[in-house]
Scaffold this motif. Structure first.
Motif, PDB file in Angstrom:
ATOM      1  N   LYS A 126      36.292  46.582  51.882  1.00 33.65           N
ATOM      2  CA  LYS A 126      37.078  47.190  50.801  1.00 33.65           C
ATOM      3  C   LYS A 126      38.563  47.286  51.143  1.00 33.65           C
ATOM      4  O   LYS A 126      39.414  46.913  50.346  1.00 33.65           O
ATOM      5  CB  LYS A 126      36.530  48.573  50.458  1.00 33.65           C
ATOM      6  N   ARG A 127      38.885  47.796  52.317  1.00 33.33           N
ATOM      7  CA  ARG A 127      40.309  47.972  52.652  1.00 33.33           C
ATOM      8  C   ARG A 127      41.043  46.646  52.747  1.00 33.33           C
ATOM      9  O   ARG A 127      42.229  46.569  52.488  1.00 33.33           O
ATOM     10  CB  ARG A 127      40.457  48.796  53.926  1.00 33.33           C
ATOM     11  N   GLU A 130      41.937  45.345  49.239  1.00 35.30           N
ATOM     12  CA  GLU A 130      42.993  46.097  48.556  1.00 35.30           C
ATOM     13  C   GLU A 130      44.388  45.872  49.141  1.00 35.30           C
ATOM     14  O   GLU A 130      45.363  46.417  48.641  1.00 35.30           O
ATOM     15  CB  GLU A 130      42.643  47.583  48.581  1.00 35.30           C
ATOM     16  N   GLY A 135      42.664  40.071  47.028  1.00 37.30           N
ATOM     17  CA  GLY A 135      42.096  40.350  45.717  1.00 37.30           C
ATOM     18  C   GLY A 135      41.245  39.202  45.224  1.00 37.30           C
ATOM     19  O   GLY A 135      40.845  38.334  45.991  1.00 37.30           O
TER      20      GLY A 135
END
Length: 142
Positions: A126-127, A130, A135
């Motif tokens: 996830k990190r 972001e 993306g």
């Protein structure tokens, strides 16, 4: 074949720095393989893109996907991620790619690991999803 099922034949493909087929593939060449076999879309294989390679070669892949070369083949996804969108991640200093299986999960092959489906919206990916420049990107033919 349901969208989720398209990834099943690719799960377990071993990671290979130089491979680009079902016997072994790095992250980008797994994308190339799926796009060719499932979607009929040819992408450049970049013969020297593997880990470890030069920063210049890794940046070439990211420029290709993020359209810094000025072409319009890839556009950033601003809405919901859809199957076959390319997921561009930046773990540490390296760029990494996967293919969206659905709006939360990607098929990918990471250094010395077999291809598998993992979430890119939670957990450790996830990190890196972001980070600015990372993306989801959609190919013009999708």
């Amino acid at each position: 074949m349901t969208t989720r099922n398209w990834s099943a034949p690719y799960i377990g493909i071993p990671w290979s720095a130089a491979g680009g087929d079902r016997n072994g593939a790095n992250c980008w060449r797994l994308v190339v393989l799926v796009y060719k076999e499932v979607l009929g879309i040819e992408l450049p294989a970049y013969a020297n893109v593997a880990a470890p390679v030069s920063d210049a070669e890794k940046q070439e892949v990211s420029r290709y996907v993020t359209k810094e070369k000025g072409d319009a083949l890839w556009t950033p996804v601003t809405g919901e991620v859809k199957p076959y969108d390319v997921i561009l991640l930046q773990p540490m200093k390296e760029w990494h790619v996967g293919i969206a299986v659905d709006k939360h999960n990607m098929l990918h092959s990471f250094l010395n690991e077999h291809a598998r489906v993992e979430s890119f919206v939670r957990g450790h990916w996830k990190r890196w999803f972001e980070i600015p420049g990372a993306g989801a990107y959609r190919h013009a033919n999708l």
